[in-house]
Design an enzyme around this catalytic site. Structure first.
Site, PDB file in Angstrom:
ATOM      1  N   HIS A  98      20.640  81.385  -7.424  1.00 20.74           N
ATOM      2  CA  HIS A  98      20.594  81.052  -9.215  1.00 20.74           C
ATOM      3  C   HIS A  98      19.747  79.904  -9.365  1.00 20.74           C
ATOM      4  O   HIS A  98      20.310  78.910 -10.293  1.00 20.74           O
ATOM      5  CB  HIS A  98      21.948  80.863  -9.555  1.00 20.74           C
ATOM      6  CG  HIS A  98      22.258  81.618 -10.874  1.00 20.74           C
ATOM      7  ND1 HIS A  98      21.688  80.909 -11.894  1.00 20.74           N
ATOM      8  CD2 HIS A  98      23.057  82.400 -11.357  1.00 20.74           C
ATOM      9  CE1 HIS A  98      22.041  81.630 -13.199  1.00 20.74           C
ATOM     10  NE2 HIS A  98      22.715  82.636 -12.533  1.00 20.74           N
ATOM     11  N   HIS A 133      29.566  86.634 -11.183  1.00 16.78           N
ATOM     12  CA  HIS A 133      29.239  85.907 -10.031  1.00 16.78           C
ATOM     13  C   HIS A 133      30.340  85.495  -9.040  1.00 16.78           C
ATOM     14  O   HIS A 133      30.519  84.256  -8.474  1.00 16.78           O
ATOM     15  CB  HIS A 133      28.500  84.447 -10.592  1.00 16.78           C
ATOM     16  CG  HIS A 133      27.388  84.780 -11.247  1.00 16.78           C
ATOM     17  ND1 HIS A 133      26.486  85.944 -11.012  1.00 16.78           N
ATOM     18  CD2 HIS A 133      26.762  84.297 -12.211  1.00 16.78           C
ATOM     19  CE1 HIS A 133      25.472  85.671 -11.850  1.00 16.78           C
ATOM     20  NE2 HIS A 133      25.703  84.738 -12.671  1.00 16.78           N
ATOM     21  N   GLU A 143      16.631  86.239 -10.475  1.00 13.60           N
ATOM     22  CA  GLU A 143      17.763  86.560  -9.376  1.00 13.60           C
ATOM     23  C   GLU A 143      17.489  87.725  -8.786  1.00 13.60           C
ATOM     24  O   GLU A 143      17.904  88.835  -9.464  1.00 13.60           O
ATOM     25  CB  GLU A 143      18.964  86.485 -10.141  1.00 13.60           C
ATOM     26  CG  GLU A 143      19.334  84.981 -10.927  1.00 13.60           C
ATOM     27  CD  GLU A 143      20.360  85.351 -11.946  1.00 13.60           C
ATOM     28  OE1 GLU A 143      21.706  85.812 -11.638  1.00 13.60           O
ATOM     29  OE2 GLU A 143      20.128  84.933 -13.115  1.00 13.60           O
TER      30      GLU A 143
HETATM   31  C1  GAL Z   1      23.226  84.736 -15.136  1.00 20.13           C
HETATM   32  C2  GAL Z   1      23.543  85.537 -16.241  1.00 20.13           C
HETATM   33  C3  GAL Z   1      23.888  84.947 -17.655  1.00 20.13           C
HETATM   34  C4  GAL Z   1      24.752  83.822 -17.405  1.00 20.13           C
HETATM   35  C5  GAL Z   1      24.548  82.627 -16.429  1.00 20.13           C
HETATM   36  C6  GAL Z   1      25.379  81.732 -16.325  1.00 20.13           C
HETATM   37  O1  GAL Z   1      23.029  85.084 -14.086  1.00 20.13           O
HETATM   38  O2  GAL Z   1      22.976  86.893 -16.284  1.00 20.13           O
HETATM   39  O3  GAL Z   1      24.566  86.044 -18.389  1.00 20.13           O
HETATM   40  O4  GAL Z   1      26.155  84.245 -17.292  1.00 20.13           O
HETATM   41  O5  GAL Z   1      24.146  83.469 -15.224  1.00 20.13           O
HETATM   42  O6  GAL Z   1      25.269  80.958 -17.271  1.00 20.13           O
END
Ligand code: GAL
Length: 380
Positions: A210, A136, A345
């Site tokens: 998110h 991210h 997402e």
């Molecule tokens: C999501 C990701 C997960 C985890 C989460 C944040 O987008 O797919 O693996 O990292 O964010 O806790």
């Protein structure tokens, strides 16, 4: 003469009144209130967008984060369907590693080893995912940046325009990137997100939001009873580090087949290597639609009757079943527990820069990245 003057005055005030009422109709009534001070001391704000139908969305310019979405259930009772906090502290707390409601960039999802190559040059970005991959956007992604916010839209369709300039080299990414995100409310209890980005050097981009949804209401125990439909015949299997292997696999006959409405909990605990790697669902689905704004997912919650449809122009959607939530984050809805929310997402595929067979995430000077996602709520 006197009469003529009187008529002229009356017509004048009528015109002024019409102009005023038109202005009132067209200018959005967006409430702005202080939300707290960011770690660098800068004041951040919370903006409330409300549509004539009563749908209310709260957004802070810290991380461009959606903190609340209030929509009616089948008895017309409004409830908050996303996990969030009512002050900035919940977001800036070191216990928040969940990216609740935030805008994600410059590269949403994972990049293997935090490395990618563009025009023969290799770039290293932070390996902020257990020291193995980048996740991210690195240590300080767009979710931790303060965005410039400008209320816009109309009273019927209020909007918030966000802008962030990501400098050349930020988190190791090349090129200064201008990022524009517009959140707007439509006529149908829908939240629309329009993304745009440009760069002055070749770079990569993958933007998403998110939000964690629980249609029964934020803080409700689990989403295992939510019925999910995904418009995806294929998904991208992962390795033990949640990095796509590069394969594009069919969902038929696997726990990843959501082509017909299926409760999230139906197969989540089955013995399956992909589910073990993801600790549940944490996978990118390859959307069937190949162009335009198309339906990608539908979620139905039986108790409240709430329904959410996700439409997007993006090629993929990460379905994450909240497997890392552990109750440590206590928000507006109470503690946010294991699998008490799901994320959908919309995105390009994870680790695309290292998989030439995936749709490209490269952005060059002179090009503009554009995408749109709509979260549309109704009841049944
Ligand atoms: C999501 C990701 C997960 C985890 C989460 C944040 O987008 O797919 O693996 O990292 O964010 O806790």
């Amino acid at each position: 003469m006197k009469r003529l003057l009187l008529v002229a005055a009356a017509v004048g005030s009528l015109l002024a009144l019409t102009a005023l009422s038109q202005k009132m109709q067209s200018s959005p009534d967006i409430q702005k209130e202080p939300f707290g001070k960011a770690p660098d001391g800068e004041q951040v704000f919370l903006y409330t967008l409300k549509s004539p139908s009563g749908m209310t969305v709260k957004i802070t310019n810290y991380g461009g984060t959606v903190t609340q979405i209030l929509v009616p259930d089948r008895n017309k009772k409004f409830g908050d369907v996303v996990l969030g906090f009512n002050s900035l502290d919940g977001y800036t707390s070191k216990d928040n590693t969940a990216y609740f409601g935030a805008l994600i960039g410059r590269y949403a999802n994972r990049i293997a080893g935090g490395r990618f190559t563009l025009d023969g040059k290799t770039y290293q970005i932070p390996k902020n995912d257990h020291g193995v991959n980048s996740l991210h956007g690195g240590d300080v992604g767009f979710n931790k940046r303060i965005w410039q916010a400008t209320p816009s839209g109309t009273a019927k369709n209020p909007a918030l325009d966000l802008h962030y300039t990501s400098p050349d080299g930020e988190e190791g990414f090349p090129g200064t990137m201008q990022v524009y995100v517009r959140y707007s409310l439509g006529n149908d209890n829908d939240l629309r997100i329009d993304y745009r980005a440009t760069t002055d050097k070749i770079t990569i981009v993958n933007l998403t939001n998110h939000s964690y949804f629980n249609l029964e209401g934020a803080g409700s125990a689990t989403v295992l009873n939510h019925k999910l439909t995904l418009m995806a015949d294929k998904f991208t299997p992962i390795n033990a580090n949640l990095i796509p292997t590069g394969a594009i696999a069919g969902v038929a006959g696997t726990p990843f087949d959501f082509r017909k409405p299926t409760v999230v909990g139906a197969h989540i605990n089955e013995k399956n290597q992909q589910l073990e790697y993801g600790k549940g669902y944490d996978h990118n689905f390859v959307l069937n639609a190949s162009s335009g704004l198309a339906l990608a997912a539908k979620v139905e919650e039986p108790k409240s009757g709430r329904v959410m449809e996700v439409l997007t122009t993006q090629p993929g959607i990460q379905f994450y079943s909240g497997n890392f939530l552990d109750g440590k984050n206590v928000g507006i809805g109470g503690p946010y527990r294991y699998r008490s929310a799901l994320c959908l997402e919309t995105q390009h595929f994870p680790d695309s820069p290292n998989h030439p067979n995936f749709p490209s995430t490269v952005l060059k000077p002179g090009q503009e990245f554009r995408s749109t996602t709509v979260y549309r709520f109704s009841t049944e």
